[in-house]
Design an enzyme around this catalytic site. Structure first.
Site, short mmCIF file in Angstrom:
data_model
loop_
_atom_site.label_atom_id
_atom_site.label_comp_id
_atom_site.label_asym_id
_atom_site.label_seq_id
_atom_site.Cartn_x
_atom_site.Cartn_y
_atom_site.Cartn_z
CG ASP A 122 0.60 -2.38 6.15
OD1 ASP A 122 -0.37 -2.54 6.91
OD2 ASP A 122 0.55 -1.67 5.11
CB CYS A 135 -3.66 3.11 -1.68
SG CYS A 135 -4.84 4.41 -1.40
CE LYS A 182 -7.32 -0.16 6.21
NZ LYS A 182 -8.15 0.21 5.06
CG HIS A 225 -1.93 0.96 1.38
ND1 HIS A 225 -1.70 2.27 1.72
CD2 HIS A 225 -3.28 0.86 1.20
CE1 HIS A 225 -2.85 2.91 1.76
NE2 HIS A 225 -3.83 2.09 1.44
CD GLN A 229 -6.87 -4.51 4.04
OE1 GLN A 229 -7.80 -5.30 4.23
NE2 GLN A 229 -7.08 -3.22 3.81
#
Ligand code: PLP
Length: 406
Positions: free
Chosen positions: A200, A364, A226, A123, A203
């Site tokens: 990261d 993104c 999220k 991202h 997700q």
């Protein structure tokens, strides 16, 4: 399916509305998730009864808010299986967390000529802060390529690693393709070169049990919104020994021990990284979201999403001219696709008129869409509260799109 979806969906008030006089089908969970009433109530309770600025007060309300804030930190520590509360820093979200690490670790650790490895599926939030660091310090970015099925090329990663590698920062799960990356292996390989590893988790955190100790990553970051929590709150997990070594990112109130015009000394962890009034109400909401997930059961959530992914993949694959991007066996419940000859934006707009919310565009991840020779996809991202009937609605909607564009 082991979850009682009728009961679960009643917890999410937003899901039961009509859009354009059609039942809402919300399939944009990769962008943000909906909030259960339990999270909304936790925030309301803060505003209605407990609100006062944290840490600095001697009075009752300030102590209530502080206790709630610190309780939320403990819940997150337990949820991700960190070793100590000191390793949980509250931030505004994933982007803020990556920027914090890129600055603080970068100041401590990066010299001209050093290399930072990212992947082609990152991202923009996990690209741009590192580019800014490279520009500041004269370091170089190296990029792990993505294979045609949407997995990382781990052999190529092995070849990129060298004594110059100082940081490896990769996503746990691709927001565009859904691929789950082998982050424990990536970490082990980076550690063999004494490089720090940043994951990261924007997700990754919402789709299964996480154990940061088992993965052994040095940092893991994610956003509350999220994971069924409010916007504007996120987490930076970092190993205590490293957070102790690196300088703070922002200066201000709450992050100091003593201040004189000659010299300032910093507060202990995690406060050294929490300058200014933290989003303590958001943090309490995040704590409530974690309570909610734990009460539903993260393993059952993962199971339900897996079943939904299999059903949706089979159903969408049966549509003539539909191509799925990201076909790894190891995926979360996200499906990116294009209909032959139909722009993703057109598909998204027609689906919207049918009450179906999907995301379109580059998500993104411009380097990734470029790698696949496209400028974007339609992305349906499912959460555990989505149903097979909603997958059917998406399928019917896509047939309608095809019919209209003929
Ligand atoms: N990383 C990934 C993989 C994401 O999917 C996102 C958001 O979509 C981000 C980072 C940025 O998250 P936020 O905008 O909450 O900071």
């Amino acid at each position: 399916m082991s979850l009682d979806l009728n009961k679960i969906r009643k917890d999410f008030p937003l899901l039961s509305q009509d859009i354009y006089k059609k039942p809402l089908v919300y399939l944009d969970n990769g962008a943000t998730t909906q909030k259960p009433q339990q999270v909304i109530d936790a925030e309301l309770e803060m505003y209605n009864a407990l609100n006062s600025n944290i840490h600095r007060g001697v009075h009752y309300l300030s102590n209530c808010s502080t206790d709630k804030f610190e309780e939320a930190r403990k819940k997150i520590k337990d949820f991700i299986k960190a070793s100590s509360d000191k390793e949980i820093v509250f931030t505004a979200g994933t982007t803020a967390s990556v920027n914090t690490i890129a600055f603080s670790l970068g100041e401590y650790w990066i010299e001209p000529g050093d290399e930072i490895i990212l992947s082609e599926m990152e991202h923009h939030s996990n690209i741009v802060p590192w580019q800014m660091l490279c520009e500041r310090k004269g370091a170089k970015l190296k990029v792990i390529p993505v294979l045609d099925n949407g997995e990382l090329d781990i052999d190529a990663y092995g070849k990129l690693l060298s004594d110059k590698t100082k940081i490896v920062s990769v996503t746990h799960v691709s927001n565009t393709l859904g691929t789950i990356n082998p982050i424990a292996k990536i970490t082990e390989m980076a550690h063999s070169k004494d490089a720090y590893v940043v994951i990261d988790g924007a997700q990754g955190i919402q789709h299964g049990q996480l154990n940061v100790k088992d993965i052994d990553c040095d940092f893991y970051v994610f956003s509350g919104h999220k994971i069924f929590a409010p916007t504007g709150i996120g987490v930076l997990y970092g190993k205590e020994e490293i957070l102790n070594k690196i300088p703070p990112y922002q200066g201000g109130g709450d992050m100091i021990d003593t201040v004189t015009f000659e010299k300032t000394t910093y507060a202990e962890l995690p406060f050294k990284f929490e300058a200014g009034t933290a989003n303590y109400i958001g943090a309490v909401g995040l704590g409530a979201a974690i309570d909610y997930i734990v009460s539903v059961g993260i393993e059952d959530i993962a199971e339900q999403e897996k079943e939904l992914l299999e059903y949706a993949t089979k159903k969408l694959s049966s549509i003539d001219g539909l191509k799925i991007y990201g076909t790894s066996e190891n995926k979360v419940s996200t499906i990116s696709f294009l209909l032959d000859g139909i722009h993703h934006l057109d598909t998204g707009m027609i689906l919207d008129k049918l009450g179906i919310a999907v995301r379109t565009g580059h998500h993104c991840t411009q380097p990734l869409t470029k790698r696949f020779g496209i400028d974007g996809t339609v992305r349906a991202s499912f959460a555990f509260y989505n149903t097979k009937e909603e997958v059917d609605a998406l399928y019917d909607g896509l047939l309608k799109v095809k019919e209209l564009f003929g």
